[in-house]
Design an enzyme around this catalytic site. Structure first.
Site, PDB file in Angstrom:
ATOM      1  N   ASP A 181     -10.386   4.122  -1.560  1.00 22.13           N
ATOM      2  CA  ASP A 181     -10.946   3.045  -0.582  1.00 22.13           C
ATOM      3  C   ASP A 181     -12.579   2.865  -0.940  1.00 22.13           C
ATOM      4  OD1 ASP A 181      -8.474   3.000   0.276  1.00 22.13           O
ATOM      5  OD2 ASP A 181      -9.078   2.783   2.232  1.00 22.13           O
TER       6      ASP A 181
ATOM      7  N   ASP B 132       0.684  -1.032  -0.056  1.00 22.80           N
ATOM      8  CA  ASP B 132       0.114   0.117  -0.123  1.00 22.80           C
ATOM      9  C   ASP B 132       0.899   1.111  -0.151  1.00 22.80           C
ATOM     10  OD1 ASP B 132      -2.306   1.448   0.365  1.00 22.80           O
ATOM     11  OD2 ASP B 132      -2.565   0.941   2.420  1.00 22.80           O
TER      12      ASP B 132
HETATM   13  C1  GAL Z   1      -5.504   2.078   3.039  1.00 25.95           C
HETATM   14  C2  GAL Z   1      -5.781   0.939   1.931  1.00 25.95           C
HETATM   15  C3  GAL Z   1      -6.915   0.376   2.819  1.00 25.95           C
HETATM   16  C4  GAL Z   1      -6.190  -0.233   4.057  1.00 25.95           C
HETATM   17  C5  GAL Z   1      -5.549   0.860   4.879  1.00 25.95           C
HETATM   18  C6  GAL Z   1      -4.864   0.324   5.982  1.00 25.95           C
HETATM   19  O1  GAL Z   1      -4.472   2.846   2.427  1.00 25.95           O
HETATM   20  O2  GAL Z   1      -6.459   1.574   0.850  1.00 25.95           O
HETATM   21  O3  GAL Z   1      -7.346  -0.820   1.949  1.00 25.95           O
HETATM   22  O4  GAL Z   1      -5.275  -1.249   3.588  1.00 25.95           O
HETATM   23  O5  GAL Z   1      -4.969   1.756   4.100  1.00 25.95           O
HETATM   24  O6  GAL Z   1      -4.159   1.422   6.626  1.00 25.95           O
END
Ligand code: GAL
Length: 543
Positions: free
Chosen positions: A355, A290
């Protein structure tokens, strides 16, 4: 000041509106009882007929589910649990196993390792007191893995930063005991928050206000041997992953190409080689990588696109060198033309948007952003519109999703036709009837898992409705009729517009029922905010 007369008129109007709402609730279909629960926030649910359970009850006769193809690199351990539904006891068998591959008839586990590249034709059979099923299957030993989109569960939407080893094991247990594993669901992925957390001083930045304090999480980034430190809720990652594997399931975890992850835990920046090797040693089968705060760490590496490519390729190359197959999720929220370079960075799937949460506007955003990049998807690399938000979500007190039943049908139908990776985000221990039925419809999952690997697209796209088309490996097509408005409406699939033969046999995929042969067009009524799926084949009459 309002006059008494106006006050009376207003009161009458409000009473009339309340009476209409009450009448609508009473008019809901008989099987709607399971959906109208306290805590559910479905404001617009009353504006259209809501769909009940469409998936037929599971047959006691054997059905071999899952894809018809599976890819593994030469010499990598094969981990494939044959998903089969039907009454037990069940006799499983396979023919055509290549040298090095093994099959455990008691558990249905395809294992071992094959060193010689090639396409191996296997035939699985499953037999019980009610009948016998057969499935032809190709084991493709070569450099392309993830030949169909991965199916699994991910901890983020369910537990956020409160995820623990115990919750992961319980998710694995529930994946099997709920029967979902028998429909092909196989990955159990721990998202952010399995690692330790830096202080603001160590991170060199301020912790965002939305991240709640969890004192137990603070700790050093790495051990003296440079291993990533886990927080106390994950006492033994290797043992947890072994537990998931012992159920025939696969394990995934999360990291970032940054010093600090989104939810304020340590990341892999500067320790990529050690982390990739550690994960392989732990038995990890999937990595979600990520972007988060990585701009801070990679600012010298060129413009946004260049620096993201370099950071993702660094980890992609390292993962490909490990002695086990690790599916690689490039999660950069669909930015900087990711669909054009994620495959070259070693990715097997990549996010196409920010998200997703269980609200209609965000569902629409994911659909709209994904449909424009359909061409980028194919065997070994998939567009990811983000995880599923069906079922009892944390956002709604674990009662159900904040999406209405119709919207959940739209979600599942479109994710299947888009060839999307499917990661469940609700609590598997609290699956209700509707959620279970949405996740275990084998004909819907067959469309998602189709071996041709072509993603569907809307051939007809209007502000009010879409008609989506996806060609399938057996020469048939999946068609989705998607009502973008709140009101029920008739939607037609015009065969000529879709480039289909003049006369087609149409099957209702959710109900698993043949509807007959139609000339020129197939039209049906789709309730507000729903999408339904059909499988269409030529009826042999050419245009
Ligand atoms: C976001 C991601 C989510 C989750 C989250 C965890 O950036 O898009 O799916 O992984 O971080 O912190």
């Amino acid at each position: 000041m309002i006059s008494n007369k106006e006050r009376v008129v207003r009161r009458l109007c409000i009473s009339f509106m309340l009476a209409v709402v009450a009448a609508c609730v009473h008019a809901a279909p008989a099987d709607a009882a399971f959906v109208f629960k306290p805590g559910v926030k479905w404001g617009n649910a009353l504006l259209s007929r809501q769909l009940g359970i469409l998936t037929p009850p599971e047959s006691p006769a054997p059905r071999i589910n899952g894809p018809t193809v599976f890819g593994v690199r030469p010499g990598s351990p094969i981990l494939y649990r044959l998903p089969v539904t039907g009454e037990r006891p069940m006799k499983l068998a396979v023919e055509g196993l290549p040298e090095g591959a093994t099959f455990d008839a008691a558990t249905g586990l395809l294992g071992g390792a094959v060193s010689k590249p090639g396409d191996y034709a296997l035939a699985f059979t499953a037999e019980n007191a009610r009948g016998k099923a057969k499935k032809n299957f190709t084991l493709k030993v070569g450099n392309t893995i993830c030949l169909t989109p991965p199916l699994g569960w991910n901890s983020w939407n369910c537990w956020g930063q409160d995820v623990t080893d115990e919750k992961m094991r319980r998710a694995a247990d529930a994946m099997v005991s709920s029967g979902l594993a028998d429909h092909g669901w196989s990955y159990i992925v721990v998202d952010d928050c399995w690692r330790t957390r830096p202080t603001e001083k160590e991170a060199g930045m301020k912790r965002p206000g939305w991240i709640a304090e969890r004192a137990y999480m603070y700790g050093p980034a790495r051990t003296a041997d440079d291993l990533p430190c886990t927080n106390p809720k994950f006492p033994d990652m290797k043992a947890m992953i072994a537990y998931i594997h012992a159920k025939g399931l696969k394990a995934g975890l999360y990291s970032v190409p940054a010093t600090v992850a989104c939810c304020w835990t340590w990341g892999s920046f500067g320790h990529e080689a050690k982390d990739a090797a550690t994960w392989a040693d732990w038995g990890v089968d999937l990595l979600k990588y990520d972007w988060c705060t990585a701009d801070r760490d990679w600012w010298r590496a060129g413009n946004n696109r260049e620096r993201q490519f370099k950071a993702y390729k660094l980890m992609g190359d390292l993962l490909a060198k490990q002695k086990r197959d690790i599916v690689y999720n490039v999660c950069n929220y669909g930015r900087y033309g990711v669909t054009e370079w994620a495959r070259a960075a070693g990715g097997q799937y990549w996010r196409t948007n920010d998200d997703l949460k269980d609200t209609w506007p965000l569902l629409i955003r994911s659909i709209n952003e994904n449909m424009n990049v359909a061409d980028a998807a194919g065997p070994g690399g998939w567009n990811d519109p983000d995880m599923l938000v069906v079922g009892p979500m944390r956002s709604n007190g674990f009662t159900t999703s904040r999406l209405t039943p119709n919207e959940q049908y739209a979600h599942m139908s479109l994710w299947a036709i888009m060839a999307a990776p499917l990661f469940i985000g609700c609590d598997l221990e609290r699956l209700d009837h509707l959620a279970h039925s949405l996740l275990t419809n084998d004909e819907v999952l067959d469309i998602d898992q189709d071996a041709l690997g072509k993603a569907g697209r809307p051939v007809v796209h209007t502000p009010d409705y879409d008609v989506w088309l996806r060609p399938l490996a057996d020469g048939s097509w999946a068609v989705a009729l998607f009502n973008r408005t709140w009101e029920e409406r008739e939607i037609a699939a015009d065969f000529k517009t879709l480039g289909l033969p003049a006369s087609c046999a149409v099957r209702d995929v959710w109900a698993q029922k043949d509807l007959g042969v139609f000339a020129g067009r197939f039209a049906t009524s789709i309730p507000g905010h729903a999408a339904l799926l059909y499988r269409v084949r030529s009826a042999g009459i050419l245009p």
